[in-house]
Scaffold this motif. Sequence first.
Motif, mmCIF file in Angstrom:
data_model
loop_
_atom_site.group_PDB
_atom_site.id
_atom_site.type_symbol
_atom_site.label_atom_id
_atom_site.label_comp_id
_atom_site.label_asym_id
_atom_site.label_seq_id
_atom_site.Cartn_x
_atom_site.Cartn_y
_atom_site.Cartn_z
ATOM 1 N N SER A 6 5.256 50.597 -15.071
ATOM 2 C CA SER A 6 5.323 51.377 -15.366
ATOM 3 C C SER A 6 4.291 52.337 -17.166
ATOM 4 O O SER A 6 4.217 53.000 -17.630
ATOM 5 N N GLY A 7 3.845 50.979 -17.706
ATOM 6 C CA GLY A 7 3.457 50.897 -18.387
ATOM 7 C C GLY A 7 4.013 51.032 -20.088
ATOM 8 O O GLY A 7 3.147 50.627 -21.110
ATOM 9 N N ALA A 8 5.337 49.988 -19.931
ATOM 10 C CA ALA A 8 5.816 50.256 -20.966
ATOM 11 C C ALA A 8 6.063 48.486 -21.131
ATOM 12 O O ALA A 8 5.379 47.781 -20.562
ATOM 13 N N PRO A 9 5.914 48.334 -22.467
ATOM 14 C CA PRO A 9 5.857 46.726 -22.869
ATOM 15 C C PRO A 9 6.263 45.862 -21.745
ATOM 16 O O PRO A 9 8.207 46.616 -21.340
ATOM 17 N N ALA A 10 6.466 44.652 -21.847
ATOM 18 C CA ALA A 10 7.410 43.833 -21.506
ATOM 19 C C ALA A 10 8.195 43.023 -22.187
ATOM 20 O O ALA A 10 8.190 42.994 -23.069
ATOM 21 N N ALA A 11 9.100 42.642 -21.365
ATOM 22 C CA ALA A 11 10.372 42.363 -22.590
ATOM 23 C C ALA A 11 10.003 41.527 -22.923
ATOM 24 O O ALA A 11 9.252 40.549 -22.320
ATOM 25 N N GLY A 12 10.005 41.333 -24.085
ATOM 26 C CA GLY A 12 9.696 40.383 -25.029
ATOM 27 C C GLY A 12 8.110 40.239 -25.235
ATOM 28 O O GLY A 12 7.941 39.096 -26.530
ATOM 29 N N ALA A 13 7.403 41.136 -25.776
ATOM 30 C CA ALA A 13 6.319 41.755 -25.615
ATOM 31 C C ALA A 13 6.223 41.838 -27.156
ATOM 32 O O ALA A 13 7.245 42.856 -27.786
ATOM 33 N N VAL A 14 5.377 41.709 -28.056
ATOM 34 C CA VAL A 14 5.695 41.816 -29.262
ATOM 35 C C VAL A 14 3.903 42.781 -29.376
ATOM 36 O O VAL A 14 3.301 43.062 -28.828
ATOM 37 N N ILE A 15 4.686 43.757 -30.095
ATOM 38 C CA ILE A 15 4.201 45.266 -30.141
ATOM 39 C C ILE A 15 3.677 45.077 -31.758
ATOM 40 O O ILE A 15 4.799 45.787 -32.457
ATOM 41 N N VAL A 16 2.466 45.248 -32.291
ATOM 42 C CA VAL A 16 2.713 45.509 -33.830
ATOM 43 C C VAL A 16 2.037 46.968 -33.674
ATOM 44 O O VAL A 16 0.643 47.698 -33.115
ATOM 45 N N ALA A 17 2.112 47.694 -34.576
ATOM 46 C CA ALA A 17 1.817 49.599 -34.569
ATOM 47 C C ALA A 17 1.652 50.008 -35.744
ATOM 48 O O ALA A 17 2.907 48.987 -36.722
ATOM 49 N N PRO A 18 1.856 50.986 -36.722
ATOM 50 C CA PRO A 18 1.549 51.079 -38.198
ATOM 51 C C PRO A 18 2.984 52.075 -38.290
ATOM 52 O O PRO A 18 3.769 51.833 -37.077
ATOM 53 N N ALA A 19 3.921 51.327 -39.450
ATOM 54 C CA ALA A 19 4.539 51.736 -40.089
ATOM 55 C C ALA A 19 4.686 53.094 -39.579
ATOM 56 O O ALA A 19 4.547 53.913 -40.415
ATOM 57 N N THR A 20 6.343 53.426 -39.626
ATOM 58 C CA THR A 20 6.896 55.201 -39.931
ATOM 59 C C THR A 20 7.563 54.591 -41.247
ATOM 60 O O THR A 20 8.915 53.712 -41.157
ATOM 61 N N ARG A 21 7.682 56.081 -40.910
ATOM 62 C CA ARG A 21 9.290 56.024 -42.337
ATOM 63 C C ARG A 21 10.700 55.343 -42.374
ATOM 64 O O ARG A 21 11.263 55.556 -42.880
ATOM 65 N N ALA A 22 10.667 56.053 -40.690
ATOM 66 C CA ALA A 22 12.136 55.749 -39.721
ATOM 67 C C ALA A 22 12.268 54.069 -39.886
ATOM 68 O O ALA A 22 13.306 53.544 -39.738
ATOM 69 N N ASP A 23 11.095 53.439 -40.157
ATOM 70 C CA ASP A 23 10.667 51.857 -40.966
ATOM 71 C C ASP A 23 11.767 51.058 -41.497
ATOM 72 O O ASP A 23 11.557 49.631 -41.646
ATOM 73 N N LEU A 24 11.259 51.830 -42.319
ATOM 74 C CA LEU A 24 11.121 51.671 -44.318
ATOM 75 C C LEU A 24 12.952 51.141 -44.091
ATOM 76 O O LEU A 24 13.142 49.924 -44.506
ATOM 77 N N PRO A 25 14.051 51.054 -43.627
ATOM 78 C CA PRO A 25 15.528 49.971 -43.332
ATOM 79 C C PRO A 25 14.957 49.283 -43.380
ATOM 80 O O PRO A 25 15.784 47.907 -43.790
ATOM 81 N N ALA A 26 14.745 48.528 -42.228
ATOM 82 C CA ALA A 26 14.322 47.596 -41.379
ATOM 83 C C ALA A 26 13.505 46.659 -42.350
ATOM 84 O O ALA A 26 13.261 45.870 -41.655
ATOM 85 N N ILE A 27 11.901 47.508 -42.588
ATOM 86 C CA ILE A 27 11.405 46.585 -43.343
ATOM 87 C C ILE A 27 11.541 45.948 -44.743
ATOM 88 O O ILE A 27 11.727 45.372 -44.858
#
Length: 166
Positions: A6-27
């Motif tokens: 389906s084009g979705a990442p496979a379970a267990g796949a690590v996806i690296v992408a630019p951070a968004t402001r919504a990611d800030l608490p987790a970072i």
Amino acid sequence: MSGTASGAPAAGAVIVAPATRADLPAIVSILARETLLGVRDSTEPAAFPEYERAFDEIATDPRATLYVARLDGRVVGTFQLVFFRALLRHGTLLAHAEAVQVDPEVRGKGVGRAMMDFAIAEARRRGAGSLQLASNKQRHDAHRFYERAGFEKRLDGFKIDLAGHG
């Protein structure tokens, strides 16, 4: 990066992408859990505006990008990639990875390797002559990891903390 039909990442796949402001608490949560060198980051709400200001400044700097690594949709790692031009080596472009951190709960699951593979590929794509990073001398496990990722221990670094110095 792996995907399903389906084009979705496979379970267990690590996806690296630019951070968004919504990611800030987790970072910030990941950064605050790194205490080998003492407590340097905080998830206290009073500190959050400082992180927001820093994020906004990084986001507007064309030479710097803050990235996150996601595992099954959850932010589990972060690093910043900074590019700068130097006069040495005929004016080469250099890349520097900063604040490389993986959530302690998922270390050993390929997150750090995916982040470093991404950083190396991005530095190459942008034409950098080298990618460097600094790691505290006490982080022996990290040093072994970086060497396995292809980095060579070639430099001795020096640092002076300027906060609180008059």
